[in-house]
Design an enzyme around this catalytic site. Structure first.
Site, PDB file in Angstrom:
ATOM      1  N   ARG B 296       0.884  -2.704  -5.778  1.00  0.00           N
ATOM      2  CA  ARG B 296      -0.180  -2.853  -5.295  1.00  0.00           C
ATOM      3  C   ARG B 296       0.239  -3.805  -4.037  1.00  0.00           C
ATOM      4  O   ARG B 296      -0.266  -3.572  -2.842  1.00  0.00           O
ATOM      5  CB  ARG B 296      -1.272  -3.543  -6.045  1.00  0.00           C
ATOM      6  N   TYR B 440      -2.562   6.572  -3.062  1.00  0.00           N
ATOM      7  CA  TYR B 440      -1.477   6.056  -4.471  1.00  0.00           C
ATOM      8  C   TYR B 440      -1.668   4.792  -5.237  1.00  0.00           C
ATOM      9  O   TYR B 440      -2.454   3.724  -4.398  1.00  0.00           O
ATOM     10  CB  TYR B 440      -0.161   6.787  -4.021  1.00  0.00           C
ATOM     11  N   GLU B 441      -1.590   4.376  -6.537  1.00  0.00           N
ATOM     12  CA  GLU B 441      -1.364   3.573  -7.081  1.00  0.00           C
ATOM     13  C   GLU B 441      -2.641   2.928  -6.992  1.00  0.00           C
ATOM     14  O   GLU B 441      -3.637   1.274  -6.661  1.00  0.00           O
ATOM     15  CB  GLU B 441      -0.620   2.523  -6.118  1.00  0.00           C
ATOM     16  N   GLY B 442      -3.283   3.712  -7.296  1.00  0.00           N
ATOM     17  CA  GLY B 442      -5.220   3.746  -7.753  1.00  0.00           C
ATOM     18  C   GLY B 442      -5.633   3.576  -6.266  1.00  0.00           C
ATOM     19  O   GLY B 442      -5.529   3.345  -5.060  1.00  0.00           O
ATOM     20  N   GLN B 447      -9.648   0.264  -6.560  1.00  0.00           N
ATOM     21  CA  GLN B 447      -9.148  -1.035  -5.933  1.00  0.00           C
ATOM     22  C   GLN B 447     -11.097  -1.749  -5.739  1.00  0.00           C
ATOM     23  O   GLN B 447     -10.772  -2.938  -6.996  1.00  0.00           O
ATOM     24  CB  GLN B 447      -8.555  -1.517  -4.621  1.00  0.00           C
TER      25      GLN B 447
END
Lengths: 597, 597
Positions: B296, B440-442, B447
């Protein structure tokens, strides 16, 4: 695969319940637009857009336009027959002058059809769309012979039109343009120069393409006062209207661009092309503004159109995609997860889009009705007032509807998570296509300057004064109604901020014009929010009345009332931030020396 | 053609003048990072990024990755030798554990290099970048044998890594995942299932690719408590580290996507692939969070990186492009027009980007230094405090830096007008590439939920309480300084809004969790503005001191002071609108029935 359903019911509610178009029955063309006729037209347009235009949107994006070595351009597969279906339906001439074969129906209806078509396939809709600006300029400034020669074919769609303004070294600052017009012995001119970013500049959809070209007659004064407007067909036309020899103009290349791949964006080379003057010499800028204003409303519609189709697909996904559980406890315990529509932040994204879409559509119709009055009314006072509003609102619609429309395609894409980034799902195309609308027909920064630098002060501020008066009268008329309170309080706050900002310019921009320039963008966005808020207040009033009168309308009207409330609580507060930035003034922006950037 | 120059001077000012990294000399690896060494490292990284990575950015976008019928993937021309130059420079292992061949330098330095590389060529930088998350998980949760087998090769860059989380039906909600792990007799497992959106899943840059895969051991509990983490190499590895037979896993297809075309986004099929458990069974989610948190921060950097390179190219264009005249009278009367940098609204766009870039870079370094303390300090209290801040700030950096970074690429594109939409100029690629970082990555909505739902309340709110205390102490320490007033007043207002919002959640989210969900996104953005404002206050203090001490620094420091002032006057006011939306609560969002969307 994305889908699209034209919001016909939504439009009918706006036309009849919110704006009551029966009030305009005395205007030419409106008497023919009875409720039955309007509904039939919208349903036909919807069918064409949903079934013929939309299925070619993704394939057109992938295939793009292809130029061969002779300079001919092939549009994506299927565009030719879809264009034919569009012109066969008479859609190009829906609101055009019956003298030249148009149907003379309200421009407002044409605007709606334009929204549907742009949602379904923006690239394809641009081909007939671009003829509209050309037609407006021609019918206003062209000679009778020019009108008779070109207008019927443009209105039927047999020919299409383009606008040639930009050159490699100048877009906004047209005073710099270099394309030359050399007088021929027969009264025509020979054009020499290069134009870039010419949408639909060359294609295979029509038997001829008519170019309006800004150029400088040899010996003309420098700057914008030496610019003239010319008409130059791809194929020369005989006096009987027959297609003749190829004119000396050609597409030099197609631009590789971010989106609208289905529309050919051309570099156009004029190598002695035969052209004819439109209107008076050196007065081309006036004529250009006629077509630009027409085109700007069309572009505003593209912002709304992409936002609408992006919303529809994001909402459908959010109702189907199972992921996680509601914070208030599982809503569908029998399923492996709840649909993501249960999550507040997914709803926030969708509601921000929807609260814009419904009000933006209202604003387009409200402004289009003013356009109809401004162009058709026999009452001088009504005409003047409508023209004022139209002039004031045009940069706001262009700037705000395309800005927010684009932002909304990004939000809609976000709802799909990773799938939103994948071409197959179609969401990323909406983002790429919507992006151009913020740029062309005057980048949005230029719209903001037009609003603040020109439209606000015009005629002693007559237009903005009338705009404020209209909103305040509405508030006053409705403030006794307790159910209207949630809508009026937000609107009041917004108007107050807009008035303060307007006042601040009056006090601070005369001595230092950069104060106006520095705040112009925020002012445009603030203005847009107030205009959209005013639409929501009017929609709310109509929805309350309709809900009271018909129980079967309760669900639909409640949805509107909730969405409008969301707009007031969640989107209107932005006006305060805009005001703060405007009143911060130009100093912070101008103090840094250019070389420090 | 776009260009890029790594902001080395900017970074040195932040490291030395603003954050004084000499204070951290007692941490492992920091003593080696003397000012000379740091400068030399940054200059080397800059050279590699500017001369080797950046020239392949546009060509890589155009060529994309190509999968052949055997499932092998070819990266764009030049990527292979550029990757080799990257690993030959030892850049993958810059901050990695010396026990496994890393250089053990501060993570903070690696973050800076990551920014440079992502500005130069985001797609290419992702190949080594993805190894970092895998390494972090492996070194935290892997066995000693696993570390020894994989870490040295990953750190040298001879092999690369991937993270396999998402499946067609689940991304965010990993509890739904279906990939199965069947125990083999020898203690390994056989993996069966399909993973999608696997960045760098297959390529031709390294001799092996190591996949970390989330899967469910047969018979494991349903939901997230039955997920385990596995390691599965593309080629099986002999006990001596030699490359063996092809494992039963393959790239099934490459996704066609909006951007980062130079990185292969793969569908990965596991058809009985041999894999080994990492950490304990059913505890895969814990290990996954280690790699996600690492990743992140890397993604946050991508947002900044695209914003930076977009700014540089927009600013260069604005200083060269001649169009129109300054509102304050012609600045270059001898030229046909002034450069567009004279126009306030062009400056507004550029300053909004720049005021973000400089503060965002500071925030990345400030957070990275906390990461170094959290991972390396021998002082338990310091370590705890740093870990708190790191945990609290990670979702803010991921969400806000990628949101604003993307928005900035759009603004930079706008500065170029029509040229911004044309591929050749490169601006539209920045927009397309930056867009993925919000997803991406959440996705950023996740978040925001992580921040509000998990990080705020953790350990009785210890992290947020410390964050407020730190800012207030700074304000108190500096409020006697009149020159600091413009920076402190904006920051104070922002902190006040953030405190009110935090309090509102405490009072309204316990009874109705949807109130937290509804306001989470605004809270994240509000938090981001306050964090960036805190950075600007610290930059201003350092700039004032430096200006006072060295006359030759006046121009550079004045530029910082003006840009910081712009941030406070023009960007900080947004906090009020965020607060208004947060306190509007969930009702407007949740009242509409799902079927009405």
């Amino acid at each position: 695969m994305p889908s699209y359903k034209a919001p016909v019911g939504e439009v009918l509610f706006l036309l009849h319940d919110v704006f009551d178009i029966s009030r305009y029955a005395s205007l030419p063309g409106f008497a023919d637009a009875t409720p039955d006729v309007v509904e039939a037209i919208l349903n036909e347009a919807a069918k064409l857009c949903e079934q013929t235009l939309q299925p070619l949107n993704q394939t057109g994006d992938r295939a793009g336009c292809v130029r061969d070595k002779n300079g001919d351009v092939r549009t994506p597969e299927g565009f030719k027959s879809a264009y034919k279906a569009f012109i066969d339906g008479g859609w190009v001439g829906l609101a055009a002058d019956p003298e030249f074969g148009g149907q003379g129906l309200p421009y407002t209806l044409a605007a709606i059809v334009n929204e549907f078509a742009s949602s379904a396939n923006m690239s394809l809709a641009m081909y007939p769309g671009l003829s509209q600006g050309l037609l407006a300029a021609l019918l206003t400034h062209g000679s009778q012979a020019q009108k008779e020669l070109y207008a019927p074919k443009l209105i039927s769609g047999a020919w299409s039109g383009t606008m040639n303004l930009t050159e490699p070294h100048c877009g906004t600052d047209l005073g710099l343009l270099k394309t030359r017009a050399v007088p021929n012995a027969d009264g025509s001119y020979a054009l020499f120069g290069q134009k870039i970013f010419i949408s639909a500049g060359e294609h295979d959809l029509t038997e001829n393409i008519i170019h309006l070209v800004l150029a400088r007659i040899e010996g003309a004064p420098a700057g914008v006062k030496g610019i003239s407007l010319f008409i130059a067909p791809k194929f020369l036309i005989g006096p009987d209207g027959s297609i003749g020899a190829r004119n000396k103009l050609a597409c030099g290349s197609i631009e590789h661009k971010m989106g609208i791949h289905g529309n050919s964006t051309c570099v156009m080379n004029y190598d002695g092309a035969t052209a004819w003057l439109v209107g008076e010499p050196h007065r081309g800028l006036n004529a250009m503004f006629v077509m630009m204003n027409e085109a700007r409303l069309g572009v505003a519609l593209q912002g709304l159109a992409q936002s609408e189709v992006a919303y529809q697909n994001a909402a459908a996904y959010a109702k189907e995609r199972l992921q996680g559980r509601s914070m208030a406890g599982p809503k569908f315990p029998e399923k492996p997860a709840d649909p993501i529509i249960v999550h507040p932040d997914v709803r926030r994204n969708l509601l921000e889009i929807r609260a814009f879409n419904e009000a933006a559509r209202a604003l387009v119709l409200w402004t289009s009705l003013r356009s109809d009055v401004a162009h058709r009314s026999g009452d001088a006072a009504a005409l003047e007032g409508a023209a004022d509003t139209l002039g004031l609102l045009t940069p706001v619609l262009k700037g705000v509807l395309t800005d927010m429309g684009f932002e909304n395609t990004v939000k809609a894409q976000q709802v799909l998570g990773g799938h939103g980034y994948i071409a197959e799902w179609g969401m990323e195309q909406f983002v790429r296509d919507a992006r151009i609308a913020m740029i062309y027909e005057g980048a949005n920064g230029i719209q903001a300057l037009d609003l603040v630098g020109r439209k606000l002060a015009k005629d002693g501020g007559r237009a903005i004064i009338a705009f404020f008066a209209e909103i305040k009268a509405f508030i006053k008329d409705n403030e006794a109604d307790a159910e209207m309170a949630p809508y009026l309080s937000g609107l009041k706050q917004g108007v107050d901020h807009l008035e303060q900002a307007t006042m601040w310019f009056m006090q601070n921009a005369r001595a230092k014009p950069e104060n106006a320039g520095a705040g112009s963008y925020d002012y445009m966005r603030l203005f847009g929010l107030v205009a959209l808020g005013f639409m929501w207040a009017q929609i709310a009033r109509a929805a309350l009345a309709k809900r009271a009168g018909a129980e079967d309308q309760a669900d639909v009207m409640n949805a509107k009332l909730l969405t409008g409330k969301f707009f007031m609580d969640h989107m209107m507060p932005e006006t305060g931030a805009h005001l703060a930035r405007i009143t911060a003034g130009a100093h912070d922006l101008m103090a840094l020396p250019a070389e420090a950037f």
